[in-house]
Design an enzyme around this catalytic site. Structure first.
Site, PDB file in Angstrom:
ATOM      1  N   ASP A   1      14.498  -1.447   0.430  1.00 56.72           N
ATOM      2  CA  ASP A   1      15.206  -1.639   1.700  1.00 56.72           C
ATOM      3  C   ASP A   1      16.171  -2.822   1.510  1.00 56.72           C
ATOM      4  O   ASP A   1      17.253  -2.647   0.963  1.00 56.72           O
ATOM      5  CB  ASP A   1      14.135  -1.895   2.768  1.00 56.72           C
TER       6      ASP A   1
ATOM      7  N   ARG B  21       0.804  -1.186   0.000  1.00 58.55           N
ATOM      8  CA  ARG B  21       0.000   0.000   0.000  1.00 58.55           C
ATOM      9  C   ARG B  21       0.861   1.270   0.000  1.00 58.55           C
ATOM     10  O   ARG B  21       0.374   2.358  -0.249  1.00 58.55           O
ATOM     11  CB  ARG B  21      -0.885  -0.018   1.263  1.00 58.55           C
TER      12      ARG B  21
ATOM     13  N   LYS C 290      17.341   2.659   0.648  1.00 58.97           N
ATOM     14  CA  LYS C 290      18.269   2.504   1.784  1.00 58.97           C
ATOM     15  C   LYS C 290      19.366   1.535   1.354  1.00 58.97           C
ATOM     16  O   LYS C 290      19.283   0.337   1.661  1.00 58.97           O
ATOM     17  CB  LYS C 290      17.531   1.907   2.986  1.00 58.97           C
TER      18      LYS C 290
ATOM     19  N   VAL D  38      11.265   4.883   8.466  1.00 55.89           N
ATOM     20  CA  VAL D  38      10.579   6.124   8.094  1.00 55.89           C
ATOM     21  C   VAL D  38       9.073   5.906   7.910  1.00 55.89           C
ATOM     22  O   VAL D  38       8.627   4.776   7.672  1.00 55.89           O
ATOM     23  CB  VAL D  38      11.183   6.732   6.799  1.00 55.89           C
TER      24      VAL D  38
ATOM     25  N   ARG E 205       0.479   7.072   7.611  1.00 56.19           N
ATOM     26  CA  ARG E 205       0.544   7.142   6.143  1.00 56.19           C
ATOM     27  C   ARG E 205       0.146   8.526   5.635  1.00 56.19           C
ATOM     28  O   ARG E 205       0.523   8.927   4.551  1.00 56.19           O
ATOM     29  CB  ARG E 205      -0.415   6.121   5.506  1.00 56.19           C
TER      30      ARG E 205
ATOM     31  N   ASP F 260       3.883   3.556   6.229  1.00 56.74           N
ATOM     32  CA  ASP F 260       3.319   3.356   7.568  1.00 56.74           C
ATOM     33  C   ASP F 260       4.293   2.740   8.553  1.00 56.74           C
ATOM     34  O   ASP F 260       5.295   2.136   8.180  1.00 56.74           O
ATOM     35  CB  ASP F 260       2.117   2.411   7.483  1.00 56.74           C
TER      36      ASP F 260
HETATM   37  P1  IMP Z   1      12.373  -4.755   1.029  1.00 53.79           P
HETATM   38  O1  IMP Z   1      11.770  -6.001   0.451  1.00 53.79           O
HETATM   39  O2  IMP Z   1      13.184  -5.073   2.271  1.00 53.79           O
HETATM   40  O3  IMP Z   1      13.146  -3.924   0.037  1.00 53.79           O
HETATM   41  O4  IMP Z   1      11.213  -3.925   1.629  1.00 53.79           O
HETATM   42  C1  IMP Z   1      10.376  -3.174   0.913  1.00 53.79           C
HETATM   43  C2  IMP Z   1       9.131  -2.838   1.701  1.00 53.79           C
HETATM   44  O5  IMP Z   1       9.364  -2.802   3.118  1.00 53.79           O
HETATM   45  C3  IMP Z   1       8.693  -1.441   1.370  1.00 53.79           C
HETATM   46  O6  IMP Z   1       7.833  -1.459   0.259  1.00 53.79           O
HETATM   47  C4  IMP Z   1       7.985  -1.012   2.619  1.00 53.79           C
HETATM   48  O7  IMP Z   1       6.646  -1.457   2.586  1.00 53.79           O
HETATM   49  C5  IMP Z   1       8.697  -1.733   3.708  1.00 53.79           C
HETATM   50  N1  IMP Z   1       9.678  -0.836   4.367  1.00 53.79           N
HETATM   51  C6  IMP Z   1      11.008  -0.811   4.197  1.00 53.79           C
HETATM   52  N2  IMP Z   1      11.581   0.143   4.936  1.00 53.79           N
HETATM   53  C7  IMP Z   1      10.558   0.758   5.581  1.00 53.79           C
HETATM   54  C8  IMP Z   1      10.500   1.876   6.493  1.00 53.79           C
HETATM   55  O8  IMP Z   1      11.507   2.511   6.854  1.00 53.79           O
HETATM   56  N3  IMP Z   1       9.259   2.223   6.924  1.00 53.79           N
HETATM   57  C9  IMP Z   1       8.123   1.572   6.542  1.00 53.79           C
HETATM   58  N4  IMP Z   1       8.133   0.538   5.697  1.00 53.79           N
HETATM   59  C10 IMP Z   1       9.347   0.134   5.215  1.00 53.79           C
END
Ligand code: IMP
Length: 182
Positions: free
Chosen positions: A105, A45, A133, A155, A167, A161
């Site tokens: 992330d 979302r 990140k 964040v 949000r 969120d």
């Molecule tokens: P990844 O698969 O670890 O790259 O994560 C991606 C998803 O994790 C993003 O689309 C967010 O929904 C969530 N996410 C990653 N970092 C944050 C944060 O700092 N705050 C909130 N959601 C996060």
């Protein structure tokens, strides 16, 4: 975790986000200037505010579709195993596609989604993330366009969120846990 008291410190202002979206849209318009109809895919979302501002600035013929992948749940840690909770409504074979994500992330989510959509044979597939990140990366993935690189902070705001809250903040803020609520 969600019950721990925290405050939110502004990291990126609403004005800075709007200015960066204008820059990014100039580049995206150049890339897709020849497209019939771009399919802009928002990852639910977290991207819902970003995609709304992005498509209004794009000024290209577009369709919008959404896909939801599993993410953090109510925690601040990535689950690593990515599941598709809601798939696209439309077919993308032979289409130009732009995937819109809130944050890269660890990279697992967008890497998985791009792999899945590539297997559907779009004509062109590009990705954009508002935030990146890089220090958290676990898979070798980089979006084609990034709004802002940020440090390893949790964040919220501008669609993003913490346990489904915050949000609707118009800016990006970082969560700072406190001993007592303030
Ligand atoms: P990844 O698969 O670890 O790259 O994560 C991606 C998803 O994790 C993003 O689309 C967010 O929904 C969530 N996410 C990653 N970092 C944050 C944060 O700092 N705050 C909130 N959601 C996060």
């Amino acid at each position: 975790m969600a019950e721990r008291p925290y405050v939110i410190d502004e990291l990126i202002s609403a004005k800075a986000i709007a200015a960066r979206i204008e820059d990014l849209c100039r580049k995206i318009r150049r890339e897709f200037s020849d497209t019939d109809k771009l399919v802009v895919v928002g990852l639910l979302r977290g991207s819902f505010v970003f995609i709304a501002d992005l498509v209004r600035e794009l000024d290209l013929p577009i369709e919008v579709d959404f896909l939801e992948a599993s993410s953090y749940g109510d925690s601040t840690e990535s689950s690593r195993e990515v599941r598709i909770l809601k798939d696209l409504r439309g077919a993308i074979e032979g289409r130009d596609v732009l995937v819109v994500e809130d944050i890269v992330d660890t990279g697992h989510t967008l890497n998985h989604v791009i792999g899945l959509l590539t297997s559907r044979k779009p004509a062109r597939l590009k990705s954009i993330a508002l935030l990146d990140k890089p220090s958290r990366r676990e898979v070798d993935f980089r979006a084609d366009w990034i709004g802002f690189e940020i440090p390893d902070e949790f964040v919220v705001g501008y669609g993003i969120d913490f346990a489904q809250r915050n949000r609707n903040l118009p800016y990006i803020g970082k969560v700072r846990f406190t001993e007592r609520a303030s």
